[in-house]
Design a protein around this motif. Structure first.
Motif, mmCIF file in Angstrom:
data_model
loop_
_atom_site.group_PDB
_atom_site.id
_atom_site.type_symbol
_atom_site.label_atom_id
_atom_site.label_comp_id
_atom_site.label_asym_id
_atom_site.label_seq_id
_atom_site.Cartn_x
_atom_site.Cartn_y
_atom_site.Cartn_z
ATOM 1 N N THR A 1 51.966 81.587 -42.217
ATOM 2 C CA THR A 1 50.962 82.207 -41.353
ATOM 3 C C THR A 1 49.756 81.305 -41.109
ATOM 4 N N ALA A 2 49.389 80.488 -42.084
ATOM 5 C CA ALA A 2 48.192 79.651 -41.967
ATOM 6 C C ALA A 2 48.266 78.719 -40.760
ATOM 7 N N PHE A 3 49.461 78.218 -40.446
ATOM 8 C CA PHE A 3 49.595 77.320 -39.295
ATOM 9 C C PHE A 3 49.207 78.043 -38.005
ATOM 10 N N SER A 4 49.711 79.262 -37.837
ATOM 11 C CA SER A 4 49.355 80.046 -36.648
ATOM 12 C C SER A 4 47.871 80.377 -36.647
ATOM 13 N N MET A 5 47.334 80.718 -37.813
ATOM 14 C CA MET A 5 45.918 81.064 -37.907
ATOM 15 C C MET A 5 45.046 79.903 -37.424
ATOM 16 N N MET A 6 45.331 78.699 -37.902
ATOM 17 C CA MET A 6 44.530 77.542 -37.502
ATOM 18 C C MET A 6 44.691 77.217 -36.023
ATOM 19 N N THR A 7 45.920 77.357 -35.523
ATOM 20 C CA THR A 7 46.168 77.087 -34.107
ATOM 21 C C THR A 7 45.396 78.053 -33.223
ATOM 22 N N TYR A 8 45.478 79.353 -33.550
ATOM 23 C CA TYR A 8 44.796 80.363 -32.738
ATOM 24 C C TYR A 8 43.282 80.314 -32.941
ATOM 25 N N GLN A 9 42.861 79.940 -34.123
ATOM 26 C CA GLN A 9 41.425 79.843 -34.381
ATOM 27 C C GLN A 9 40.804 78.777 -33.475
ATOM 28 N N SER A 10 41.485 77.650 -33.359
ATOM 29 C CA SER A 10 41.005 76.590 -32.477
ATOM 30 C C SER A 10 41.017 77.030 -31.023
ATOM 31 N N ALA A 11 42.072 77.736 -30.621
ATOM 32 C CA ALA A 11 42.173 78.195 -29.231
ATOM 33 C C ALA A 11 41.114 79.251 -28.908
ATOM 34 N N LEU A 12 40.888 80.190 -29.830
ATOM 35 C CA LEU A 12 39.905 81.253 -29.598
ATOM 36 C C LEU A 12 38.488 80.701 -29.559
ATOM 37 N N ASP A 13 38.217 79.676 -30.356
ATOM 38 C CA ASP A 13 36.882 79.069 -30.352
ATOM 39 C C ASP A 13 36.578 78.384 -29.019
ATOM 40 N N SER A 14 37.655 77.996 -28.305
ATOM 41 C CA SER A 14 37.462 77.317 -27.024
ATOM 42 C C SER A 14 37.295 78.286 -25.853
ATOM 43 N N VAL A 15 37.530 79.582 -26.098
ATOM 44 C CA VAL A 15 37.359 80.589 -25.040
ATOM 45 C C VAL A 15 35.866 80.782 -24.786
ATOM 46 N N SER A 16 35.460 80.655 -23.552
ATOM 47 C CA SER A 16 34.045 80.754 -23.202
ATOM 48 C C SER A 16 33.497 82.147 -23.493
ATOM 49 N N GLY A 17 32.374 82.185 -24.207
ATOM 50 C CA GLY A 17 31.731 83.467 -24.490
ATOM 51 C C GLY A 17 31.135 84.095 -23.249
ATOM 52 N N GLU A 18 30.818 83.274 -22.243
ATOM 53 C CA GLU A 18 30.239 83.805 -21.012
ATOM 54 C C GLU A 18 31.225 84.695 -20.270
ATOM 55 N N VAL A 19 32.504 84.312 -20.310
ATOM 56 C CA VAL A 19 33.524 85.121 -19.633
ATOM 57 C C VAL A 19 33.632 86.491 -20.287
ATOM 58 N N GLU A 20 33.625 86.526 -21.617
ATOM 59 C CA GLU A 20 33.712 87.798 -22.331
ATOM 60 C C GLU A 20 32.461 88.641 -22.108
ATOM 61 N N GLU A 21 31.300 87.992 -22.100
ATOM 62 C CA GLU A 21 30.057 88.730 -21.858
ATOM 63 C C GLU A 21 30.035 89.341 -20.465
ATOM 64 N N SER A 22 30.541 88.598 -19.481
ATOM 65 C CA SER A 22 30.604 89.116 -18.110
ATOM 66 C C SER A 22 31.514 90.332 -18.038
#
Length: 289
Positions: A170-191
């Motif tokens: 599971t740790a491999f997926s966690m690190m992969t998704y953690q990196s991807a989620l950190d790259s998602v712009s917070g401005e898009v979610e706030e909008s």
């Protein structure tokens, strides 16, 4: 002038020669030998060991008529799908929960999850075995809530190894998704929040579509690595759960039928290619869409 360009081109190519030779020697040549041996009667003992013969498609015809092969294929598919689904979903959920947490929390949770992944496969298998054994941790926990002892490794061996493999990877997926989620712009979610979208809507209509390429790549990598899992399954259940790698081991090194075992390894390779083509096709459809 043209001769000088050609000589420069050849000199540049010369630097690649050692790498090409290494690849041919340690990658291409073993593959060619494996393919060839799958069409032979190669064996460790008996007359076949002394007299190697080309038997054509006999090993592959034998596979088609061997009911144990079809059973192993089904077992392998269940093991792969269960492991991939568990690692993908659990890894994504952990990464999502850690997204907005402080660095201390992320270090602690990440370290706990990584502990299972950084262990060598045999050590992880031993830990999982002690967890699922009759007097193990799982039965002790169930006993606290009044549930009787269950022989997980004998009554539910496939479920046990799937859960163990999920914990280990599971740790491999966690690190992969953690990196991807950190790259998602917070401005898009706030909008989206300003427009009235809830957390579930943001997750399924914004976050997941943005990281869908990461999801597909991660899923494909987990699938291919899980397909060849041997140590975890064999250490926990012996030959009770006969995935294709276990079945190949039995035929090649217990029954000494190396030719037939090599043919089974080609079947594993073919299944891996099918999974890879499936994921590539989905990615192409997503790009076109």
């Amino acid at each position: 002038m043209s001769n000088e360009k050609k000589s420069r081109g050849l000199s540049k190519f010369a630097y690649l020669v050692p790498a090409i030779l290494v690849m041919l020697l340690f990658f291409v040549w073993p593959i060619i030998l494996t393919i060839y041996y799958s069409f032979t009667n190669l064996a460790l003992t008996g007359s076949a060991a002394a007299n190697l013969e080309f038997v054509g498609l006999d090993n592959y015809k034998r596979m088609l008529s061997d009911s144990a092969v079809s059973t192993s294929v089904i077992t392998t598919i269940i093991f792969v799908i269960g492991s991939v689904a568990g690692q993908t979903v659990l890894g994504f959920l952990i990464a999502l929960l850690m997204k907005e947490k402080n660095s201390m929390f992320r270090r602690i949770v990440g370290g706990i999850v990584l502990a299972g992944w950084v262990m060598p496969e045999m050590v992880a298998a031993l830990c999982a075995y002690t967890f699922f054994t009759d007097k193990g941790t799982l039965n002790s926990m169930l006993g606290m809530i009044g549930i009787g002892r269950i022989s997980w490794l004998f009554s539910y061996p496939l479920i046990s190894v799937v859960l163990a493999n999920i914990w280990h990877g599971t740790a491999f997926s966690m690190m992969t998704y953690q990196s991807a989620l950190d790259s998602v712009s917070g401005e898009v979610e706030e909008s989206a929040k300003i427009d009235g979208a809830g957390k579930i809507q943001i997750l399924f209509h914004i976050t997941i579509p943005i990281i869908k390429d990461t999801v597909m790549t991660n899923t494909m990598l987990i699938t291919l690595s899980t397909l060849g899992t041997f140590g975890m399954v064999y250490s926990m259940t012996g030959t009770t759960v006969q995935t294709l790698p276990i079945f190949m081991y039995i035929r090649a090194f217990k029954n000494y039928e190396l030719g037939y075992g090599t043919a089974i390894s080609m079947l594993i390779l073919a299944i891996g290619v099918v999974f890879s083509l499936f994921y590539v096709r989905i990615q192409k459809d997503n790009v076109k869409g």
